[in-house]
Design an enzyme around this catalytic site. Structure first.
Site, PDB file in Angstrom:
ATOM      1  N   PHE A  17     -31.303  60.922  18.850  1.00  0.00           N
ATOM      2  CA  PHE A  17     -30.973  59.976  17.773  1.00  0.00           C
ATOM      3  C   PHE A  17     -31.947  58.814  17.859  1.00  0.00           C
ATOM      4  O   PHE A  17     -32.066  58.171  18.901  1.00  0.00           O
ATOM      5  CB  PHE A  17     -29.538  59.467  17.902  1.00  0.00           C
ATOM      6  CG  PHE A  17     -29.162  58.509  16.793  1.00  0.00           C
ATOM      7  CD1 PHE A  17     -28.767  58.999  15.553  1.00  0.00           C
ATOM      8  CD2 PHE A  17     -29.224  57.142  16.984  1.00  0.00           C
ATOM      9  CE1 PHE A  17     -28.445  58.130  14.525  1.00  0.00           C
ATOM     10  CE2 PHE A  17     -28.900  56.271  15.968  1.00  0.00           C
ATOM     11  CZ  PHE A  17     -28.508  56.762  14.737  1.00  0.00           C
ATOM     12  N   ASP A  29     -37.980  56.565  23.768  1.00  0.00           N
ATOM     13  CA  ASP A  29     -36.995  55.761  23.045  1.00  0.00           C
ATOM     14  C   ASP A  29     -35.988  55.256  24.072  1.00  0.00           C
ATOM     15  O   ASP A  29     -35.144  55.996  24.566  1.00  0.00           O
ATOM     16  CB  ASP A  29     -36.304  56.621  21.996  1.00  0.00           C
ATOM     17  CG  ASP A  29     -35.289  55.835  21.161  1.00  0.00           C
ATOM     18  OD1 ASP A  29     -34.792  54.803  21.646  1.00  0.00           O
ATOM     19  OD2 ASP A  29     -34.986  56.272  20.044  1.00  0.00           O
ATOM     20  N   LYS A  50     -30.765  47.220  21.124  1.00  0.00           N
ATOM     21  CA  LYS A  50     -29.392  47.156  21.647  1.00  0.00           C
ATOM     22  C   LYS A  50     -29.200  46.011  22.658  1.00  0.00           C
ATOM     23  O   LYS A  50     -29.076  44.866  22.276  1.00  0.00           O
ATOM     24  CB  LYS A  50     -28.981  48.510  22.211  1.00  0.00           C
ATOM     25  CG  LYS A  50     -28.720  49.551  21.125  1.00  0.00           C
ATOM     26  CD  LYS A  50     -28.016  50.765  21.656  1.00  0.00           C
ATOM     27  CE  LYS A  50     -27.758  51.813  20.566  1.00  0.00           C
ATOM     28  NZ  LYS A  50     -26.759  51.402  19.576  1.00  0.00           N
TER      29      LYS A  50
END
Length: 568
Positions: A304, A389, A418
């Site tokens: 994702f 990532d 995040k």
């Protein structure tokens, strides 16, 4: 006299606004949980006042708490997936009864008793709300997202002096009724460390941290002080100028790579960081080779990378992509952990491989031993950039400054977000200087990225998290959490425990969404990224007693769900 003077000043201010907004629609959305609050009666009075002052208010309402109560009264257990209510046909009959019946009629009566005129509706009436099925309709059932609003009926009602009261239902494909929004009936008011309190005063242990965002928990003094101080100085000046806070945040990020990566670019989110990395990889290959022939990016299935179109094209999970085609081309995917497949796919047209250190949204799936090292070696051998990532695994989440350090890797590019800002929206891309130089002024940019407020937050987070003692404590806390979860495995409640640092998941036999919902009801926030996976991403400041309490709640909920499933 003071009270009368204050009231007069408020009315004068209100009249100025009423004059400016006279004749305009004013949509007020109130959730079901909020309607139970003491201030709801005041809202009804204000709504009638707006109508009297010549505005055209309409009230859109939910009713989540009452839906859950009604379901339980009828012997039906409410179920949620990532905070969204699972709405099958039986549940939908209850939802319609509550939203279109009891709640709607009660609100109409309150408005009329306050001196107004109201008409109760749902989004089904007059084809008011057209919705499309939620992207996860296979899990959620009849849950939809608004696609079109037909205001003609609302205009007729408001022009005649009525206040429309609208229950959040809509019409979907084939004329079926869909529950719009359908969020779990919890709204939070404040937090402290790993704890949160909802608007009803209930306490929760936050073992999701806003999906790995609240790295320092809630109300951390260093982060709070940094944001407050910066807000009092200046918030934004644009990247046309030097920003000292941004420069210092960037220095801290590259210093923590121990000389591996020398450049940092700030943006606003993980998806933007991935988009920047995609552009960087393609431009670097273009400048190096003098053509656009090397432009393909290889990703891993189950990964994702974000919801913008480029990041979505890189996300090799069809469920996220349905309805958004055609997506940008130039992407290929291989099974995560399959080095042989990666070897076959990475070739002379590949400019980069983009992969997560651990797949978070897939349920905390760790790479097989040697896999990431093997992909990195393939990239070096075949002239492609190795992009990690680290939106979820970075900034201390795995017990190291960066996840790649846990595996001894040397990526060319790393994406972050995040936990980077501890709750303030911010993302970043780190790269080797040679690679970063491909994006010269004019090829990429950002208005808000790394602005003074975000950079102040980043600096406060990094100065706390990158302390070796802090990172060692994260590692110990993660080990302790998995050790306790391992005891549940020994007891048969859990079939697998996986993860690193404070990024952990379990595999369980009961439906994970049912277990996560039970946990919420018992004061523990976790989520279910897959059918039988429970993910735990507590703030990095979590302490052992909180871990023990969380595992105790989880064990209770697993036990209760297993017994209920067996009885059924």
């Amino acid at each position: 006299m003071k009270a009368e003077r204050d009231l007069g000043q408020e009315m004068a201010a209100a009249l100025r606004y009423a004059s400016a907004w006279r004749g305009k629609r004013v949509v007020i959305k109130y959730g079901g949980r909020a309607m139970a609050g003491e201030k709801f009666g005041t809202l009804i009075e204000d709504l009638v006042l707006l109508r009297t002052a010549g505005l055209r208010p309409m009230l859109v309402h939910g009713g989540g708490a009452e839906i859950s109560t009604t379901l339980q009264t009828m012997g039906m257990e409410p179920r949620f997936v990532d905070g969204l209510r699972v709405t099958d046909k039986d549940t939908m009959r209850v939802v319609e009864m509550v939203l279109g019946g009891s709640v709607n009629k009660r609100l109409v009566g309150m408005i009329q008793r306050a001196g107004g005129r109201a008409v109760g509706l749902t989004g089904k009436d007059g084809d008011l709300l057209r919705v499309r099925p939620h992207a996860r309709a296979d899990e959620l059932g009849f849950v939809g997202e608004i696609e079109r609003v037909d205001t003609s009926l609302l205009d007729q009602l408001t022009n005649s002096g009525y206040v429309p009261v609208i229950g959040s239902l809509g019409v979907g494909p084939g004329g079926d009724t869909y529950n719009v929004n359908a969020r779990a009936p919890v709204a939070f008011s404040h937090g402290d460390g790993v704890r949160l309190w909802d608007t009803q005063g209930r306490e929760y242990l936050d073992f999701l941290a806003g999906i790995a965002v609240s790295s320092l928990g809630h109300g951390h003094p260093a982060l709070t002080e940094a944001i407050t101080r910066q807000a009092g100085r200046y918030l934004h000046v644009s990247n046309l100028f030097r920003i000292r806070e941004q420069e210092r945040a960037g220095e801290l990020l590259v210093e923590a790579t121990n000389g591996l990566l020398q450049s940092a670019f700030f943006c606003n989110s993980g998806a933007e960081a991935v988009e920047a990395a995609i552009k960087l990889a393609r431009r670097y290959a273009y400048d190096r080779d003098g053509s656009g022939d090397r432009h393909r990016i290889v990703t891993a299935e189950g990964g994702f990378h974000g919801r913008t179109l480029g990041a979505l094209a890189a996300t090799a999970t069809p469920a996220y992509q349905v309805g958004f085609g055609p997506l940008p081309g130039g992407f290929a995917s291989v099974p995560f952990g399959d080095l042989e497949a990666a070897t076959a796919e990475i070739n002379g047209s590949t400019c980069a491989v983009l992969v997560e250190a651990i797949q978070g949204e897939a349920g905390v799936i760790e790479p097989p031993e040697g896999y990431l090292e093997g992909v990195q070696a393939l990239c070096r051998e075949r002239g492609a950039l190795f992009i990690l990532d680290e939106v979820q695994t970075g900034i201390g989440r795995l017990g190291r400054a960066y996840g790649f350090q846990h595996y001894g890797l040397e990526p060319d590019v790393v994406t972050l977000a995040k936990g980077l800002g501890g709750g303030v929206p911010v993302g970043a891309v780190l790269a080797r200087s040679e690679v970063a130089s491909a994006l010269v002024p004019g090829t990429h940019g950002t208005t808000f990225g790394g602005n003074p407020l975000a950079s102040a937050a980043v600096r406060a987070v990094l100065e706390t998290v990158f302390d070796p003692d802090f990172l060692e404590r994260v590692t110990r806390a993660g080990d302790y959490l998995r050790a306790l979860l391992g005891q549940l495995k020994a007891g048969g409640l859990v079939t697998e425990v996986r993860g690193q640092g404070l990024m952990t998941a379990i595999e369980c036999t009961p439906d994970a969404a049912d277990v996560a919902n039970r946990c919420l009801e018992n004061g523990l926030i976790v989520n279910a990224p897959r059918a039988h996976s429970i993910r735990m991403l507590p703030p990095l400041v979590v302490h052992d007693p909180e871990i023990e309490r969380a595992v105790g709640i989880l064990a209770h909920c697993l036990e209760a769900q297993t017994l209920e499933d067996g009885a059924a």
